[in-house]
Write a protein that holds these residues in place. Structure first.
Motif, short mmCIF file in Angstrom:
data_model
loop_
_atom_site.label_atom_id
_atom_site.label_comp_id
_atom_site.label_asym_id
_atom_site.label_seq_id
_atom_site.Cartn_x
_atom_site.Cartn_y
_atom_site.Cartn_z
N GLU A 1 0.83 -1.21 0.00
CA GLU A 1 0.00 0.00 0.00
C GLU A 1 0.86 1.26 0.00
OE1 GLU A 1 -3.63 2.03 -0.24
OE2 GLU A 1 -2.94 0.01 -0.76
N MET A 2 2.02 1.23 0.65
CA MET A 2 2.90 2.40 0.63
C MET A 2 3.43 2.65 -0.77
SD MET A 2 4.95 2.12 4.26
CE MET A 2 5.53 3.82 4.35
N GLU A 3 3.65 1.59 -1.54
CA GLU A 3 4.10 1.75 -2.92
C GLU A 3 3.00 2.35 -3.80
OE1 GLU A 3 5.41 -2.09 -4.16
OE2 GLU A 3 7.40 -1.89 -3.26
N LYS A 4 1.76 1.93 -3.56
CA LYS A 4 0.65 2.38 -4.39
C LYS A 4 0.14 3.76 -3.98
CE LYS A 4 -1.30 -1.85 -6.20
NZ LYS A 4 -2.56 -2.49 -6.61
N ASN A 5 0.22 4.06 -2.70
CA ASN A 5 -0.39 5.27 -2.15
C ASN A 5 0.71 6.14 -1.55
OD1 ASN A 5 -1.78 7.21 -0.72
ND2 ASN A 5 -3.14 5.78 0.33
N GLN A 6 1.12 7.16 -2.30
CA GLN A 6 2.24 7.99 -1.88
C GLN A 6 1.93 8.85 -0.66
OE1 GLN A 6 5.41 7.77 -3.26
NE2 GLN A 6 4.44 5.98 -4.18
N SER A 7 0.63 8.97 -0.32
CA SER A 7 0.26 9.77 0.85
C SER A 7 0.30 8.97 2.14
CB SER A 7 -1.14 10.35 0.67
OG SER A 7 -2.15 9.40 1.01
N MET A 8 0.50 7.66 2.03
CA MET A 8 0.42 6.81 3.22
C MET A 8 1.68 6.91 4.06
SD MET A 8 -0.21 2.72 3.46
CE MET A 8 0.57 1.76 4.76
N ILE A 9 1.47 7.08 5.38
CA ILE A 9 2.57 7.04 6.33
C ILE A 9 2.27 6.01 7.41
CG2 ILE A 9 3.31 9.42 5.92
CD1 ILE A 9 1.82 10.22 8.48
N VAL A 10 3.33 5.45 8.00
CA VAL A 10 3.23 4.46 9.08
C VAL A 10 4.02 5.02 10.26
CG1 VAL A 10 3.83 2.13 9.80
CG2 VAL A 10 3.01 2.53 7.47
N PHE A 11 3.42 5.04 11.45
CA PHE A 11 4.09 5.64 12.59
C PHE A 11 3.61 5.01 13.89
CE2 PHE A 11 0.44 8.05 11.22
CZ PHE A 11 -0.29 8.29 12.37
N GLY A 12 4.39 5.18 14.92
CA GLY A 12 4.09 4.62 16.23
C GLY A 12 5.37 4.49 17.03
N GLU A 13 5.27 3.89 18.19
CA GLU A 13 6.42 3.77 19.07
C GLU A 13 7.40 2.72 18.55
OE1 GLU A 13 4.49 2.94 22.76
OE2 GLU A 13 3.44 4.86 22.79
N ASP A 14 8.59 3.15 18.19
CA ASP A 14 9.67 2.26 17.73
C ASP A 14 9.41 1.59 16.39
OD1 ASP A 14 11.18 2.70 20.10
OD2 ASP A 14 9.94 1.23 21.16
N VAL A 15 8.51 2.12 15.57
CA VAL A 15 8.20 1.44 14.30
C VAL A 15 9.22 1.76 13.21
CG1 VAL A 15 5.73 1.51 14.82
CG2 VAL A 15 6.72 3.25 13.31
N GLY A 16 10.07 2.74 13.42
CA GLY A 16 11.00 3.17 12.39
C GLY A 16 12.09 2.17 12.13
N HIS A 17 13.33 2.56 12.36
CA HIS A 17 14.46 1.68 12.06
C HIS A 17 14.39 0.38 12.86
CE1 HIS A 17 18.45 0.54 10.75
NE2 HIS A 17 18.81 0.35 12.01
N PHE A 18 13.84 0.45 14.07
CA PHE A 18 13.73 -0.73 14.94
C PHE A 18 12.69 -1.72 14.43
CE2 PHE A 18 12.37 -2.67 19.10
CZ PHE A 18 13.56 -3.31 19.36
N GLY A 19 11.67 -1.24 13.73
CA GLY A 19 10.64 -2.12 13.17
C GLY A 19 9.55 -2.50 14.13
N GLY A 20 9.47 -1.79 15.28
CA GLY A 20 8.45 -2.11 16.26
C GLY A 20 8.88 -3.24 17.17
N VAL A 21 8.17 -3.40 18.28
CA VAL A 21 8.49 -4.44 19.26
C VAL A 21 8.49 -5.82 18.61
CG1 VAL A 21 7.60 -5.67 21.27
CG2 VAL A 21 7.78 -3.20 21.32
N PHE A 22 7.53 -6.06 17.72
CA PHE A 22 7.41 -7.38 17.09
C PHE A 22 8.01 -7.42 15.69
CE2 PHE A 22 3.96 -7.13 20.22
CZ PHE A 22 4.20 -8.29 20.94
N ARG A 23 8.58 -6.31 15.24
CA ARG A 23 9.24 -6.20 13.92
C ARG A 23 8.26 -6.21 12.75
NH1 ARG A 23 12.16 -5.71 17.75
NH2 ARG A 23 14.34 -6.38 17.92
N ALA A 24 7.02 -5.82 12.98
CA ALA A 24 6.02 -5.83 11.90
C ALA A 24 6.33 -4.79 10.83
CB ALA A 24 4.62 -5.58 12.47
N THR A 25 7.06 -3.73 11.19
CA THR A 25 7.35 -2.68 10.22
C THR A 25 8.82 -2.69 9.78
OG1 THR A 25 7.70 -1.10 12.04
CG2 THR A 25 5.50 -1.19 11.07
N SER A 26 9.48 -3.80 9.99
CA SER A 26 10.90 -3.91 9.62
C SER A 26 11.12 -3.59 8.15
CB SER A 26 11.42 -5.32 9.90
OG SER A 26 11.51 -5.57 11.28
N GLY A 27 12.12 -2.77 7.88
CA GLY A 27 12.50 -2.47 6.51
C GLY A 27 11.72 -1.36 5.84
N LEU A 28 10.61 -0.94 6.44
CA LEU A 28 9.78 0.07 5.77
C LEU A 28 10.46 1.44 5.77
CD1 LEU A 28 6.17 -0.83 7.02
CD2 LEU A 28 7.33 -1.52 4.91
#
Length: 325
Positions: free
Chosen positions: A17-44
């Motif tokens: 969805e981030m590739e298709k929708n240039q307006s989409m952002i993902v955010f939260g506690e530790d979701v960036g480089h760390f990928g979140g506590v469970f790593r669901a956002t790893s690599g984004l």
């Protein structure tokens, strides 16, 4: 098709969805480089940059408030609440702002591009602050959709549909299945319609209904019941708001019995709403009282987690009791 676990499936849905929708952002506690506590956002963050996948301060109310503002501009916000137990500081923003934004503006404005992702439930020895199932709180809020997947294939398709839905969605992810649930997932882009239950297995003697991580529990219970000649029809509700009354009612009219299983406490749990509706829709077809197998009316315990859980043994005994009524 590709083999992946639930975390991989969720991550892939976000990336698509981030590739298709240039307006989409993902955010939260530790979701960036760390990928979140469970790593669901790893690599984004590496793939889409720090402006589109970033960490927030540790303030759930602030996360939800920012999400509302971003989505109100017609953009797509996917906010992660690190644990569903932490969603309560954001409760006012979600139920009083996200849910009512379209209504109070007379449909001039909305936050339809808003999805809250959050891991829920027990099974990881997390105790009373990392194990709750608060889905029922949000089902009584008009303007919100509430969705819970049971496996990787469902998680990917339902999350893609949630992010594209014109209404705010609270997407509860069963964290004990993040790495435990592995299965075949279609490659590329696909959606699973929100608001539709799925009949996972046909049966004739009793309808057994659950969602999320409890689907595996009820499937195991039904296998034990089948060995005693009890034919179970299994339904995954998938969406709790709106929920698919027609599919459940049609099943109960066929089997004459209904058992509902969820991990949240019995009192005020969503099983009560289902039971009330189905007894109204199917009263003359019922062969036994509607049964609820749920968590206990206590704070989620640490050392007594096994006793708290509405497991396959409790479910199996309830199936036998319902059929033998």
């Amino acid at each position: 098709m590709a083999q992946m676990n639930m975390l991989h499936a969720i991550n892939e849905a976000l990336s698509i969805e981030m590739e298709k929708n240039q307006s989409m952002i993902v955010f939260g506690e530790d979701v960036g480089h760390f990928g979140g506590v469970f790593r669901a956002t790893s690599g984004l963050q590496e793939k889409f940059g720090k402006e589109r996948c970033f960490n927030t301060p540790l303030t759930e109310q602030g996360i939800a408030g920012f999400a509302n503002g971003y989505a109100a501009a017609g953009l797509t916000a996917v906010a992660e609440i690190q644990f569903a137990d932490y969603i309560f500081p954001a409760f006012d923003q979600i139920v009083n702002e996200s849910a009512k934004f379209r209504y109070r503006s007379g449909n001039q404005f909305d936050v339809g591009g808003l999805t809250f992702r959050t891991p829920y439930g027990g099974g990881i020895a997390g105790g009373h602050y990392h194990s709750q199932s608060p889905e029922a709180y949000f089902t009584q809020t008009p303007g919100l959709k509430v969705v819970v997947p049971r496996n990787p294939e469902q998680a990917k398709g339902l999350l893609l549909a949630a992010m594209r839905d014109p209404n705010p969605v609270v997407f509860f992810e069963p964290k004990r299945l993040y790495r435990a649930s592995v299965g075949e997932v279609p490659e590329g882009d696909y959606e699973i319609e929100l608001g539709k239950a799925e009949v996972v297995k046909q049966g004739t003697d009793i309808t057994v209904l659950a969602w999320g991580a409890q689907m595996e529990i009820v499937e195991n219970a039904c296998k034990k019941a089948e060995k005693e000649g009890i034919s179970c029809e299994i339904i995954d509700l998938r969406s709790l708001a709106p929920w698919d009354v027609d599919t459940v009612a049609a099943s109960v009219k066929k089997t004459g019995r209904l058992l509902i299983n969820h991990e949240a406490p019995l009192t005020g749990g969503f099983a009560g709403e289902i039971a009330a509706t189905i007894q109204q829709e199917c009263f003359l077809y019922l062969e036994s009282p509607i049964s609820r197998v749920c968590g206990l009316d206590t704070p989620y315990p640490l050392i007594h987690e096994k006793e708290y859980m509405p497991d396959e043994h409790k479910t199996y005994e309830a199936i036998k009791a319902s059929v033998g009524f």
